[in-house]
Structure formats: C-alpha cells, structure tokens
Design an enzyme around this catalytic site. Structure first.
Site, PDB file in Angstrom:
ATOM      1  N   LYS A  47     -45.790  85.284 113.565  1.00  0.00           N
ATOM      2  CA  LYS A  47     -45.365  85.513 114.951  1.00  0.00           C
ATOM      3  C   LYS A  47     -46.268  84.787 115.954  1.00  0.00           C
ATOM      4  O   LYS A  47     -45.800  84.281 116.964  1.00  0.00           O
ATOM      5  CB  LYS A  47     -45.384  87.008 115.274  1.00  0.00           C
ATOM      6  CG  LYS A  47     -44.308  87.816 114.570  1.00  0.00           C
ATOM      7  CD  LYS A  47     -44.363  89.252 115.039  1.00  0.00           C
ATOM      8  CE  LYS A  47     -43.481  90.149 114.224  1.00  0.00           C
ATOM      9  NZ  LYS A  47     -43.395  91.509 114.753  1.00  0.00           N
ATOM     10  N   ASN A  68     -40.865  86.450 117.414  1.00  0.00           N
ATOM     11  CA  ASN A  68     -40.296  87.086 116.210  1.00  0.00           C
ATOM     12  C   ASN A  68     -38.887  86.579 115.928  1.00  0.00           C
ATOM     13  O   ASN A  68     -38.328  86.873 114.884  1.00  0.00           O
ATOM     14  CB  ASN A  68     -40.319  88.622 116.312  1.00  0.00           C
ATOM     15  CG  ASN A  68     -39.175  89.164 117.139  1.00  0.00           C
ATOM     16  OD1 ASN A  68     -38.705  88.520 118.069  1.00  0.00           O
ATOM     17  ND2 ASN A  68     -38.717  90.365 116.804  1.00  0.00           N
ATOM     18  N   ASP A 102     -39.261  92.404 120.062  1.00  0.00           N
ATOM     19  CA  ASP A 102     -39.950  93.626 119.632  1.00  0.00           C
ATOM     20  C   ASP A 102     -40.170  94.642 120.770  1.00  0.00           C
ATOM     21  O   ASP A 102     -39.974  95.836 120.582  1.00  0.00           O
ATOM     22  CB  ASP A 102     -41.335  93.281 119.049  1.00  0.00           C
ATOM     23  CG  ASP A 102     -41.256  92.780 117.612  1.00  0.00           C
ATOM     24  OD1 ASP A 102     -40.269  93.097 116.920  1.00  0.00           O
ATOM     25  OD2 ASP A 102     -42.184  92.067 117.189  1.00  0.00           O
ATOM     26  N   ALA A 128     -54.620  97.498 119.014  1.00  0.00           N
ATOM     27  CA  ALA A 128     -54.688  96.422 120.019  1.00  0.00           C
ATOM     28  C   ALA A 128     -54.338  95.090 119.362  1.00  0.00           C
ATOM     29  O   ALA A 128     -54.786  94.039 119.811  1.00  0.00           O
ATOM     30  CB  ALA A 128     -56.073  96.372 120.664  1.00  0.00           C
ATOM     31  N   GLY A 129     -53.552  95.147 118.278  1.00  0.00           N
ATOM     32  CA  GLY A 129     -53.086  93.924 117.618  1.00  0.00           C
ATOM     33  C   GLY A 129     -51.832  93.407 118.322  1.00  0.00           C
ATOM     34  O   GLY A 129     -51.547  93.789 119.465  1.00  0.00           O
ATOM     35  N   GLY A 130     -51.066  92.561 117.621  1.00  0.00           N
ATOM     36  CA  GLY A 130     -49.897  91.937 118.233  1.00  0.00           C
ATOM     37  C   GLY A 130     -48.868  92.938 118.721  1.00  0.00           C
ATOM     38  O   GLY A 130     -48.370  92.832 119.855  1.00  0.00           O
ATOM     39  N   ALA A 131     -48.553  93.943 117.909  1.00  0.00           N
ATOM     40  CA  ALA A 131     -47.514  94.911 118.284  1.00  0.00           C
ATOM     41  C   ALA A 131     -47.988  95.796 119.442  1.00  0.00           C
ATOM     42  O   ALA A 131     -47.223  96.108 120.359  1.00  0.00           O
ATOM     43  CB  ALA A 131     -47.135  95.765 117.079  1.00  0.00           C
ATOM     44  N   ARG A 152     -59.840 100.376 116.750  1.00  0.00           N
ATOM     45  CA  ARG A 152     -61.055 100.300 115.932  1.00  0.00           C
ATOM     46  C   ARG A 152     -62.052  99.312 116.554  1.00  0.00           C
ATOM     47  O   ARG A 152     -63.214  99.631 116.733  1.00  0.00           O
ATOM     48  CB  ARG A 152     -60.673  99.848 114.513  1.00  0.00           C
ATOM     49  CG  ARG A 152     -61.855  99.551 113.630  1.00  0.00           C
ATOM     50  CD  ARG A 152     -61.418  99.153 112.244  1.00  0.00           C
ATOM     51  NE  ARG A 152     -60.594  97.937 112.221  1.00  0.00           N
ATOM     52  CZ  ARG A 152     -60.118  97.377 111.127  1.00  0.00           C
ATOM     53  NH1 ARG A 152     -60.355  97.932 109.958  1.00  0.00           N
ATOM     54  NH2 ARG A 152     -59.385  96.284 111.184  1.00  0.00           N
ATOM     55  N   TYR A 219     -42.644 102.535 109.561  1.00  0.00           N
ATOM     56  CA  TYR A 219     -41.400 103.237 109.194  1.00  0.00           C
ATOM     57  C   TYR A 219     -41.293 103.486 107.693  1.00  0.00           C
ATOM     58  O   TYR A 219     -40.373 104.129 107.223  1.00  0.00           O
ATOM     59  CB  TYR A 219     -40.179 102.450 109.681  1.00  0.00           C
ATOM     60  CG  TYR A 219     -40.190 101.009 109.268  1.00  0.00           C
ATOM     61  CD1 TYR A 219     -40.728 100.042 110.119  1.00  0.00           C
ATOM     62  CD2 TYR A 219     -39.707 100.615 108.033  1.00  0.00           C
ATOM     63  CE1 TYR A 219     -40.781  98.715 109.735  1.00  0.00           C
ATOM     64  CE2 TYR A 219     -39.750  99.290 107.649  1.00  0.00           C
ATOM     65  CZ  TYR A 219     -40.289  98.342 108.506  1.00  0.00           C
ATOM     66  OH  TYR A 219     -40.348  97.032 108.120  1.00  0.00           O
TER      67      TYR A 219
HETATM   68  N1  LIG Z   1     -41.156  99.087 113.595  1.00  0.00           N
HETATM   69  C1  LIG Z   1     -41.179  97.793 113.897  1.00  0.00           C
HETATM   70  O1  LIG Z   1     -40.149  97.152 114.130  1.00  0.00           O
HETATM   71  C2  LIG Z   1     -42.507  97.102 114.005  1.00  0.00           C
HETATM   72  C3  LIG Z   1     -42.622  95.891 114.715  1.00  0.00           C
HETATM   73  C4  LIG Z   1     -43.882  95.285 114.788  1.00  0.00           C
HETATM   74  C5  LIG Z   1     -44.975  95.886 114.143  1.00  0.00           C
HETATM   75  N2  LIG Z   1     -44.808  97.042 113.463  1.00  0.00           N
HETATM   76  C6  LIG Z   1     -45.927  97.696 112.781  1.00  0.00           C
HETATM   77  O2  LIG Z   1     -47.002  97.832 113.684  1.00  0.00           O
HETATM   78  C7  LIG Z   1     -48.242  97.764 112.974  1.00  0.00           C
HETATM   79  C8  LIG Z   1     -49.173  96.767 113.635  1.00  0.00           C
HETATM   80  O3  LIG Z   1     -48.611  95.467 113.573  1.00  0.00           O
HETATM   81  P1  LIG Z   1     -49.314  94.239 114.319  1.00  0.00           P
HETATM   82  O4  LIG Z   1     -48.344  93.134 114.274  1.00  0.00           O
HETATM   83  O5  LIG Z   1     -49.856  94.658 115.635  1.00  0.00           O
HETATM   84  O6  LIG Z   1     -50.551  93.961 113.331  1.00  0.00           O
HETATM   85  P2  LIG Z   1     -51.980  93.341 113.721  1.00  0.00           P
HETATM   86  O7  LIG Z   1     -51.852  92.359 114.838  1.00  0.00           O
HETATM   87  O8  LIG Z   1     -52.583  92.895 112.426  1.00  0.00           O
HETATM   88  O9  LIG Z   1     -52.828  94.603 114.272  1.00  0.00           O
HETATM   89  C9  LIG Z   1     -53.247  95.607 113.402  1.00  0.00           C
HETATM   90  C10 LIG Z   1     -53.832  96.775 114.195  1.00  0.00           C
HETATM   91  O10 LIG Z   1     -54.182  97.813 113.274  1.00  0.00           O
HETATM   92  C11 LIG Z   1     -55.597  98.082 113.370  1.00  0.00           C
HETATM   93  N3  LIG Z   1     -56.120  98.372 112.049  1.00  0.00           N
HETATM   94  C12 LIG Z   1     -55.861  97.689 110.903  1.00  0.00           C
HETATM   95  N4  LIG Z   1     -56.551  98.246 109.873  1.00  0.00           N
HETATM   96  C13 LIG Z   1     -57.247  99.283 110.389  1.00  0.00           C
HETATM   97  C14 LIG Z   1     -58.156 100.237 109.821  1.00  0.00           C
HETATM   98  N5  LIG Z   1     -58.462 100.227 108.514  1.00  0.00           N
HETATM   99  N6  LIG Z   1     -58.684 101.171 110.627  1.00  0.00           N
HETATM  100  C15 LIG Z   1     -58.368 101.208 111.949  1.00  0.00           C
HETATM  101  N7  LIG Z   1     -57.530 100.320 112.542  1.00  0.00           N
HETATM  102  C16 LIG Z   1     -56.975  99.372 111.765  1.00  0.00           C
HETATM  103  C17 LIG Z   1     -56.193  96.818 113.938  1.00  0.00           C
HETATM  104  O11 LIG Z   1     -57.447  97.126 114.514  1.00  0.00           O
HETATM  105  P3  LIG Z   1     -58.557  95.976 114.744  1.00  0.00           P
HETATM  106  O12 LIG Z   1     -58.157  95.282 116.021  1.00  0.00           O
HETATM  107  O13 LIG Z   1     -59.823  96.714 114.852  1.00  0.00           O
HETATM  108  O14 LIG Z   1     -58.485  95.059 113.564  1.00  0.00           O
HETATM  109  C18 LIG Z   1     -55.118  96.408 114.947  1.00  0.00           C
HETATM  110  O15 LIG Z   1     -55.198  97.207 116.113  1.00  0.00           O
HETATM  111  C19 LIG Z   1     -47.870  97.392 111.526  1.00  0.00           C
HETATM  112  O16 LIG Z   1     -47.847  98.579 110.773  1.00  0.00           O
HETATM  113  C20 LIG Z   1     -46.477  96.817 111.652  1.00  0.00           C
HETATM  114  O17 LIG Z   1     -45.716  96.991 110.457  1.00  0.00           O
HETATM  115  C21 LIG Z   1     -43.601  97.678 113.377  1.00  0.00           C
END
Ligand SMILES: NC(=O)c1ccc[n+]([C@@H]2O[C@H](COP(=O)([O-])OP(=O)(O)OC[C@H]3O[C@@H](n4cnc5c(N)ncnc54)[C@H](OP(=O)(O)O)[C@@H]3O)[C@@H](O)[C@H]2O)c1
Length: 277
Positions: A47, A68, A102, A128-131, A152, A219
C-alpha cells in the site's frame, strides 16, 4: 466477495489473488497493465510502496499516503481518462490511478455496526501504522470530538498527532489514555490476529468500563481477545469485517462504475472468512 459481485453484475471478469514480493511490485503493476488487467487491490506492504509508482493519485491516496486500489485507465475518443473496465475498447496508453478506499469503509462500518457518528465522538485509537493513520486523518476530517492516540512506539503517535493538529487545528487530539469515558476504542494495531497475542492496550491505564463500544479492525478470528474482553465488560463490539467489505465494495465501484451488490459480497465474505454457516 469480488467474484460473487461479478456474478451478480453479470460481468465476465475474474478476481485473483497473487503473492508478490515487494522488490517486484513495480514490474508486477506494469505487467498487469500490459496484460489488460482492469484493476487491483494491494495489501501490506504494497500500500505504501505503490505511492510513487502511480501515474496519478486520487485525493484519498494522497491524503492517507497509501494505495489499496489501482484503477487502470485509458482515454476516450474525446481525451477523457476512464477506467478500462468501463471502456468498449482500449486505445492508446494505459495509466495507473491509485486510490484508497479503507478510510471511508471504516467510517461506514463504524456507523452501521456500532452506530458511531464520528462528528463529536470521543475515540481512543490504538496504533499508529498505516491503517491507524488513515483512520485518524479521516476521523479528524469528519470533525471527531476528541481523539486519544496510543501506540507501542509513542513517537509515531506523536507524529500523527502533530499531523492532525496541522491539518485540523480545531480537532482535540492527545497522545495517551483518556481520563474520562469514550464512545469507542478502535484497535488499528495488528495485535489480535495470532493466538497468544497480548491485548493491544494497557488495562491498568484504561478500563473498558469507560468505553461504550469497541471496534477491532482485525476480523480473523471473529472475536479477538480484545473483543471478548470488551463483550464481558458490557461494551458493544464489532470486528473489521464491515471495513473489509466496504473497502472492497468501493473498489469494485471504481472499476465498474456500477453500484456494488453489497449483500452478495457480504455473504461470500462471511463464508470465505468464517466458513459456510
Ligand atoms: N478490516 C480491514 O479492512 C482492515 C484494513 C486495513 C488494516 N486492517 C488491520 O489493521 C491492522 C493494522 O494494519 P496496518 O496496515 O496499520 O499495519 P502497520 O502499518 O504494520 O501497523 C501495525 C500497528 O500495530 C502495532 N503493533 C504491531 N505489533 C505490535 C506489538 N507486538 N505490540 C504492540 N503494537 C504492535 C504497530 O506499532 P509500532 O508502530 O510500535 O510498530 C503499529 O501501530 C492489521 O491487523 C490489519 O489487518 C484491517
């Protein structure tokens, strides 16, 4: 869900999943264009990587810094760029347009599944990641009442808060836990996907007794440890299936220019993700 929708729309298209190494994303996108592919969805880590590879970006992708949905476009005889799926034939060059469906999908799911109206809602956002970034910026644009950011890596939450203050100075945003009640706790971390994952927040710092609802973007499993804990605390709960559904429905509408058959997509998604009822 897309193939179920294509059947309802009587389109002789098919939706396939490919695993693509990040190093070959650029050549994959070009190769798909040259093969006559009409559009694509991208998931992590593509993405963010796709941003500089697009010929043109929608406001949504520009704002959230992530793509996306890719729409392949060509020009009509009058020079207007249109999705190739909506053109009778492709003539001339094909360009890639990047969009992000999204954030809108999250808002729609929050409303439908938890009755959350973002304007003036009090929200604790975990991650605070992409989503999380897309969610926070979209909620701020909607005029969210107050936003607390917990991650975190605190510096990333601080960067996100600073970005919101710059874009939406009227929105109250803080890094850390609220001292009062919230309308919803929104998990946008990846914690909860794997068995044995810890809870995505510190229960000693914030009790779910002070939350009306909890939304988990994860989910699978259908009920994460967070959602189970929230249900036991008496919170209303929803997982991220609605968000997944609506980001897909919006992508399909971009490719086809037709309303997505959401009910058919939802039932296909539910049986694909959770197994046939
Ligand atoms: N339902 C949907 O349609 C949809 C759409 C998009 C995303 N999502 C879900 O949203 C979630 C995040 O996606 P993303 O794209 O934002 O991923 P991402 O950019 O990799 O961000 C991951 C996030 O999770 C935190 N994290 C990861 N491992 C951790 C741990 N062991 N302890 C504490 N915090 C942790 C990270 O913290 P740090 O910054 O400290 O690394 C960061 O805030 C995923 O589960 C994804 O499947 C769902």
């Amino acid at each position: 869900m897309h193939n179920a929708a294509l059947e309802v729309l009587e389109l002789d298209w098919t939706y396939l999943a490919f695993e693509v190494h990040p190093d070959t994303l650029a050549s994959t996108l070009r190769g798909a264009r040259d093969l006559g592919v009409l559009g694509l969805n991208l998931t992590l880590p593509h993405k963010l990587l796709a941003m500089p590879l697009m010929d043109v970006l929608d406001d949504s992708a520009e704002t959230y810094g992530a793509v996306n949905t890719v729409i392949y476009e060509s020009q009509t005889s009058s020079g207007e760029w249109m999705p190739v799926g909506q053109l009778p034939e492709i003539r001339g060059p094909v360009r890639m347009r990047g969009a992000n469906t999204d954030a809108d999908a999250l808002l729609r799911s929050l409303g439908e599944d938890l009755g959350i109206e973002p304007r003036s809602a009090r929200i604790l956002l975990l991650g605070a990641g992409g989503a999380a970034r897309a969610a926070a910026l979209r909620l701020a644009d909607e005029g969210v009442g107050e936003l607390w950011l917990v991650n975190r890596t605190t510096s990333k939450a601080e960067e996100l808060a600073a970005e919101i203050r710059l874009r939406n100075p009227a929105v109250g945003v803080e890094v850390g836990y609220p001292s009062d009640t919230v309308d919803v706790v929104l998990n946008a971390t990846s914690l909860g996907m794997k068995a044995g994952d810890p809870l995505p927040w510190d229960p000693a710092r914030f009790s779910l007794d002070r939350a009306d609802g909890v939304y988990d973007m994860v989910y699978r499993p259908a009920e994460t440890v967070l959602l189970e804990t929230a249900r036991r605390s008496g919170c209303r709960t929803a997982n991220g299936l609605g968000m997944l559904l609506y980001q897909g429905a919006a992508a399909l509408e971009l490719w086809t220019g037709r309303p997505a058959p959401v009910d058919a997509m939802r039932s296909a998604l539910v049986s694909e993700v959770y197994g046939a009822p």
